[in-house]
Write a protein that holds these residues in place. Sequence first.
Motif, PDB file in Angstrom:
ATOM      1  N   ARG A   1       1.737  10.277   1.408  1.00 57.68           N
ATOM      2  CA  ARG A   1       2.451  11.410   2.001  1.00 57.68           C
ATOM      3  C   ARG A   1       3.957  11.220   1.886  1.00 57.68           C
ATOM      4  NH1 ARG A   1       0.746  13.305   7.943  1.00 57.68           N
ATOM      5  NH2 ARG A   1      -1.154  13.659   6.724  1.00 57.68           N
ATOM      6  N   THR A   2       4.426   9.989   2.118  1.00 55.97           N
ATOM      7  CA  THR A   2       5.858   9.690   1.988  1.00 55.97           C
ATOM      8  C   THR A   2       6.303   9.845   0.542  1.00 55.97           C
ATOM      9  OG1 THR A   2       5.766   8.134   3.837  1.00 55.97           O
ATOM     10  CG2 THR A   2       7.625   7.930   2.327  1.00 55.97           C
ATOM     11  N   GLN A   3       5.475   9.349  -0.388  1.00 56.78           N
ATOM     12  CA  GLN A   3       5.802   9.451  -1.810  1.00 56.78           C
ATOM     13  C   GLN A   3       5.951  10.913  -2.230  1.00 56.78           C
ATOM     14  OE1 GLN A   3       2.729   8.624  -4.754  1.00 56.78           O
ATOM     15  NE2 GLN A   3       4.138   7.319  -5.890  1.00 56.78           N
ATOM     16  N   LYS A   4       4.996  11.750  -1.806  1.00 57.91           N
ATOM     17  CA  LYS A   4       5.059  13.164  -2.145  1.00 57.91           C
ATOM     18  C   LYS A   4       6.286  13.826  -1.546  1.00 57.91           C
ATOM     19  CE  LYS A   4       0.085  14.009  -2.761  1.00 57.91           C
ATOM     20  NZ  LYS A   4      -1.099  14.737  -2.270  1.00 57.91           N
ATOM     21  N   SER A   5       6.618  13.452  -0.296  1.00 63.38           N
ATOM     22  CA  SER A   5       7.762  14.050   0.386  1.00 63.38           C
ATOM     23  C   SER A   5       9.074  13.694  -0.311  1.00 63.38           C
ATOM     24  CB  SER A   5       7.794  13.577   1.840  1.00 63.38           C
ATOM     25  OG  SER A   5       8.940  14.075   2.502  1.00 63.38           O
ATOM     26  N   ILE A   6       9.225  12.410  -0.673  1.00 70.10           N
ATOM     27  CA  ILE A   6      10.444  11.971  -1.354  1.00 70.10           C
ATOM     28  C   ILE A   6      10.564  12.658  -2.715  1.00 70.10           C
ATOM     29  CG2 ILE A   6      11.559   9.997  -2.473  1.00 70.10           C
ATOM     30  CD1 ILE A   6      10.517   8.268  -0.183  1.00 70.10           C
ATOM     31  N   ALA A   7       9.458  12.695  -3.471  1.00 72.78           N
ATOM     32  CA  ALA A   7       9.483  13.327  -4.789  1.00 72.78           C
ATOM     33  C   ALA A   7       9.851  14.806  -4.678  1.00 72.78           C
ATOM     34  CB  ALA A   7       8.133  13.165  -5.471  1.00 72.78           C
ATOM     35  N   LEU A   8       9.250  15.510  -3.723  1.00 72.47           N
ATOM     36  CA  LEU A   8       9.541  16.933  -3.557  1.00 72.47           C
ATOM     37  C   LEU A   8      11.003  17.152  -3.183  1.00 72.47           C
ATOM     38  CD1 LEU A   8       8.515  19.833  -3.468  1.00 72.47           C
ATOM     39  CD2 LEU A   8       7.878  19.475  -1.065  1.00 72.47           C
ATOM     40  N   ASP A   9      11.559  16.260  -2.349  1.00 73.24           N
ATOM     41  CA  ASP A   9      12.960  16.364  -1.955  1.00 73.24           C
ATOM     42  C   ASP A   9      13.871  16.291  -3.176  1.00 73.24           C
ATOM     43  OD1 ASP A   9      15.255  16.418  -0.272  1.00 73.24           O
ATOM     44  OD2 ASP A   9      15.383  14.233  -0.405  1.00 73.24           O
TER      45      ASP A   9
ATOM     46  N   VAL B   1       0.853  -1.188   0.000  1.00 76.12           N
ATOM     47  CA  VAL B   1       0.000   0.000   0.000  1.00 76.12           C
ATOM     48  C   VAL B   1       0.896   1.248   0.000  1.00 76.12           C
ATOM     49  CG1 VAL B   1      -1.795   1.298   1.187  1.00 76.12           C
ATOM     50  CG2 VAL B   1      -1.833  -1.206   1.215  1.00 76.12           C
ATOM     51  N   ILE B   2       0.717   2.085  -1.023  1.00 77.19           N
ATOM     52  CA  ILE B   2       1.551   3.282  -1.136  1.00 77.19           C
ATOM     53  C   ILE B   2       1.220   4.290  -0.047  1.00 77.19           C
ATOM     54  CG2 ILE B   2       2.046   5.303  -2.593  1.00 77.19           C
ATOM     55  CD1 ILE B   2       1.729   3.534  -5.018  1.00 77.19           C
ATOM     56  N   ARG B   3       2.258   4.763   0.627  1.00 79.31           N
ATOM     57  CA  ARG B   3       2.097   5.842   1.606  1.00 79.31           C
ATOM     58  C   ARG B   3       2.232   7.157   0.832  1.00 79.31           C
ATOM     59  NH1 ARG B   3       6.096   2.675   3.708  1.00 79.31           N
ATOM     60  NH2 ARG B   3       7.611   4.374   3.607  1.00 79.31           N
TER      61      ARG B   3
END
Length: 504
Positions: A370-378, A366-368
């Motif tokens: 919020r984590t995905q968005k945070s990593i991508a933005l980083d 299951v994709i998290r």
Amino acid sequence: MRDSAPLLRLTAISKSFPGVRALDGVDLTVGAGEVVALIGENGAGKSTLMKILNGIYQPDGGEIALDGAPVSFPTPHAALSRGVSMVHQEPKLCLALSVTENVLIGRLPKGRFGAIDWRQAHERTRELLSRVGMRVEPTTPTERLSIAERQQLQIAKALASDSRLIVLDEPTASLTPVEVDVLFGIVRDLQAGGVSFIYISHHLEEIFRIAQSVSVLKDGRKVADRRVSETTKEELLSLMVGRDIGNRFPAKGRRPGAPALEVRNLTGRGFRNVSFRVHKGEVVGIAGLVGAGRTELARAIFGADPVKGGEILVDGKPAAIRNPADAIRLGVAYIAEDRRDGLFMPLPVRENITVVAPEAIATNGVIRERTQKSIALDYIKRLNIRTPSGEQQIRFLSGGNQQKCILARWIIKGVQTIIFDEPTRGIDVGAKTEIYRLIDQLASEGKAVILISSELPEILGMSDRVLVMERGRLSGEVDGHEATEENLLALALPTNTPSHELQP
């Protein structure tokens, strides 16, 4: 030529996409029999403007006029019917069809009873192929052609339509110097007959060889028109970039470590008995003419094409790489010369960046989010990816920013060896400098980098060692500090080796 009534006049063309104003009141004029160069950094609006001219996009405002009369092009076919065609940077061909079918699609000659006259079609195709310097059989499946050959095929296809105005979008990106000369000869011959061209290229030296005038776009606006005879490369660079890019290549000071990847007597389709190694913290360039087997070698190492003999070692241990999944698991990544091979165009930047690292963004499948968005933005910030947000569809990004998205995914994945195949093909000078900086940073952090490029200055500026391939074989190796264009070309030029020996 500008004293006569123009063949084409674009006036106040505007176009916006979600979160991006791609064009803001752009004008462009092209006279009959004139070659107008259109330059600017990636994202400046060049391709968007040309897609509007060719009916792929519709403008939000402005006017298109041919021969002084307003026209509209709701479809590419409508543009083609008025004598406007486009040779795209990324080949737009049906790979399942033959060369003849692609060149003459919609124009295949028919015999007395309505059946296609294949003999006449193949003869016409041979004539057109000869004009672009191609020596392939018309019955050849297009999927068997290299990127360079597909680019040439697009030009032949444009010639088949008897166009009055041909847009050439980075037409030399995958061509050898000889093929470039052939192309320029074709352009001059057609120009002498009254055909006009819009020529888009990041190779400014080409502008001075082929164009009479040049228009410069920056951030969706036209910032200058110049007669080529009245400007300089330095002025055009300044107008395009708007800043001093300084030395394009990072200073070499890397200290290679242990071997990360080694191939021993590797043999596959298009190459034979190739052996070399690349160390951690090192950039190894692979040079050679188009068709030398560089891409075929890279694809085989990555498991995308089968290996017919030899051995691959990763971190000193024999590695069984049967497919790309095996390569990735062993820490080997490949960034293809055609960016579309690695991108999911309908998906947002966020998903394209994180797609190969589910372990970093998912729990129990299951994709998290919020984590995905945070990593991508980083990584958007770290690699200076120009996008309104991580939710922007990646198809709206410039080529350089798409390339950085692909690179970001492999950094997230934690691979140790990255193979770059023509990493700056079709990318502007400013974005190239950023890609070079990122490659240098990867090597400085201990990654092993293999750099395949047709641009010798790029090979010379970035490589600690240079391997040269010639017709499928490794013809030599040169230390990066001793490499010159002359000694690399000497190794790359064909020898008297019988070509049949190079077909494993």
